[in-house]
Design a protein around this motif. Sequence first.
Motif, PDB file in Angstrom:
ATOM      1  N   LEU A  40       0.837  -1.183   0.000  1.00 52.96           N
ATOM      2  CA  LEU A  40       0.000   0.000   0.000  1.00 52.96           C
ATOM      3  C   LEU A  40       0.882   1.247   0.000  1.00 52.96           C
ATOM      4  O   LEU A  40       1.932   1.284   0.630  1.00 52.96           O
ATOM      5  CB  LEU A  40      -0.909   0.012   1.227  1.00 52.96           C
ATOM      6  N   GLN A  50       1.864   4.462   1.363  1.00 54.44           N
ATOM      7  CA  GLN A  50       1.652   5.085   2.658  1.00 54.44           C
ATOM      8  C   GLN A  50       1.052   6.476   2.492  1.00 54.44           C
ATOM      9  O   GLN A  50       1.596   7.330   1.784  1.00 54.44           O
ATOM     10  CB  GLN A  50       2.969   5.170   3.421  1.00 54.44           C
ATOM     11  N   TRP A 103      -1.802   7.130   1.057  1.00 52.03           N
ATOM     12  CA  TRP A 103      -2.661   7.210  -0.125  1.00 52.03           C
ATOM     13  C   TRP A 103      -3.801   6.202  -0.017  1.00 52.03           C
ATOM     14  O   TRP A 103      -3.636   5.109   0.520  1.00 52.03           O
ATOM     15  CB  TRP A 103      -1.861   6.904  -1.392  1.00 52.03           C
ATOM     16  N   LYS A 104      -4.955   6.564  -0.604  1.00 52.39           N
ATOM     17  CA  LYS A 104      -6.085   5.635  -0.653  1.00 52.39           C
ATOM     18  C   LYS A 104      -6.913   5.882  -1.904  1.00 52.39           C
ATOM     19  O   LYS A 104      -7.313   7.020  -2.184  1.00 52.39           O
ATOM     20  CB  LYS A 104      -6.973   5.773   0.586  1.00 52.39           C
ATOM     21  N   GLY A 105      -7.151   4.821  -2.676  1.00 55.26           N
ATOM     22  CA  GLY A 105      -8.015   4.904  -3.833  1.00 55.26           C
ATOM     23  C   GLY A 105      -9.440   4.541  -3.461  1.00 55.26           C
ATOM     24  O   GLY A 105      -9.668   3.629  -2.657  1.00 55.26           O
ATOM     25  N   VAL A 106     -10.403   5.246  -4.019  1.00 52.83           N
ATOM     26  CA  VAL A 106     -11.819   5.016  -3.694  1.00 52.83           C
ATOM     27  C   VAL A 106     -12.557   4.576  -4.948  1.00 52.83           C
ATOM     28  O   VAL A 106     -12.599   5.304  -5.949  1.00 52.83           O
ATOM     29  CB  VAL A 106     -12.469   6.295  -3.130  1.00 52.83           C
ATOM     30  N   ASN A 151     -13.302   8.848   3.688  1.00 51.56           N
ATOM     31  CA  ASN A 151     -12.229   7.875   3.484  1.00 51.56           C
ATOM     32  C   ASN A 151     -10.875   8.374   3.976  1.00 51.56           C
ATOM     33  O   ASN A 151      -9.886   7.646   3.903  1.00 51.56           O
ATOM     34  CB  ASN A 151     -12.126   7.513   2.007  1.00 51.56           C
ATOM     35  N   ASP A 167      -6.587   8.100   9.647  1.00 51.69           N
ATOM     36  CA  ASP A 167      -5.591   7.045   9.827  1.00 51.69           C
ATOM     37  C   ASP A 167      -4.339   7.296   8.990  1.00 51.69           C
ATOM     38  O   ASP A 167      -3.797   6.388   8.356  1.00 51.69           O
ATOM     39  CB  ASP A 167      -6.181   5.669   9.458  1.00 51.69           C
ATOM     40  N   ILE A 184      -4.068   8.976   6.249  1.00 53.27           N
ATOM     41  CA  ILE A 184      -4.319   9.155   4.808  1.00 53.27           C
ATOM     42  C   ILE A 184      -4.269  10.635   4.472  1.00 53.27           C
ATOM     43  O   ILE A 184      -5.031  11.447   5.007  1.00 53.27           O
ATOM     44  CB  ILE A 184      -5.688   8.574   4.406  1.00 53.27           C
ATOM     45  N   ILE A 203      -6.410  11.242  -1.260  1.00 53.52           N
ATOM     46  CA  ILE A 203      -7.570  10.432  -1.666  1.00 53.52           C
ATOM     47  C   ILE A 203      -7.659  10.497  -3.189  1.00 53.52           C
ATOM     48  O   ILE A 203      -7.675  11.592  -3.771  1.00 53.52           O
ATOM     49  CB  ILE A 203      -8.878  10.976  -1.048  1.00 53.52           C
ATOM     50  N   VAL A 205      -2.167   2.424  -6.445  1.00 50.93           N
ATOM     51  CA  VAL A 205      -3.423   3.009  -5.993  1.00 50.93           C
ATOM     52  C   VAL A 205      -4.427   2.873  -7.133  1.00 50.93           C
ATOM     53  O   VAL A 205      -4.183   3.354  -8.241  1.00 50.93           O
ATOM     54  CB  VAL A 205      -3.254   4.484  -5.611  1.00 50.93           C
TER      55      VAL A 205
END
Length: 410
Positions: free
Chosen positions: A206, A208, A210-213, A240, A243, A245, A248, A405
Amino acid sequence: MPGRSSRSTRDRAHAALLVALAIIVGAVAWSGVVLALPVAMVFPALWALSPSRTVASLVSAGYFLAASRGLPQGVANFYAADLWPGLLLWLAASAAFVAVHAAAWAKGSGWGRQEEGREGRVHPERGRALRYFAATMVMTLPPFGITGWAQPITAAGVLFPDWGWFGLLAAAAGLAMMTSRYWPAAAVALMSFWFSSAANWTALSLAQGWKGVDLELGQSLGRDTSFERHRVLIATAIRNAGDGIRFIVLPESALGFWTPTVERLWKEALRGHDITVIAGAAVLEPAGYDNVLVAISAERSQILYRERMPVPVSMWQPWKDWTGEGGGASAHLFANPVFEDDGIRVAPLICYEQLLVWPALQSMLGSPDILVATGNGWWTTGTSIVAIQRASAIAWAKLFGLPLVLAFNT
């Protein structure tokens, strides 16, 4: 006469078997299962085994049409029409692949051929490998590379994870060996790498922070530009976060048209939230529009990336530029392969670019830190196109050991 008839029957049966195997290889390798990609490495052997240019053409057509079998249904979904436009586009797209591989095939490619002399002639084994390599290069780079889907070299990430450019060279060598008389040994070697990789396969690391939605908003994404839709997307991005992130990622076309009004709305809504949203949008230009990724936070906004290769026909329509009509998406081809945000080098791939080879490899030349792949696949309902896009992106990320991502709308 009986002997000639029997030999002709065997030749037809041999040709039919090769074509049938090519169809199976294309269908299995490009099913959307990342670990199935190495099956595509069989295609060069079937091509080299072809006893004539006609059979080589049929083998190439069978492989490519099976690999891209979701196109007719996808086009029908996109245009809300029947299957005929999609079928025509499917056949037209396969023509380049077939023509290139048919041209690369040469009489006497059969594995039983002997070297005919030493006066500077190319050995047939090397000749086959060079011809196949030439066909691969032509189908990888523009202009033919614009429809260069289903390239077996994509399997390098499954066979040689974390090997980077050395893995790409190893895969190329394996493909070359598959065109030689020593293909059984090459197949065994590739299978050993395949089984070892599958046995030790782990989830992608993952990125660090970053987050894909993923979204399930169908064809309304990018078309519904109402205040309420933007509020929903903003709430989704904020929900989202947390934590650790900080970034996004939303899918292609998420914001619709990028305008000053949309920019102000998002910047104001993100005030008080320490996050940056990277999302797909369209930017109007005098001659058409750019498919882009933008970054938005409470303090700033900017266009990070302009798509190098939009989907031909449905988005990229160069004939409109030639006639002065305009209106299609621009293709920036070799521009901006990597962008940097907050000190992080990002390799972006939007939708159609994930099906091609050259955008991924061009981005890898920029030594990125992560790979970001977005798409708007509402029109792929009933097909495996999005799954193939995901599998391809995973394979490239695995090959170069990069965090990935993903953000798709279906």
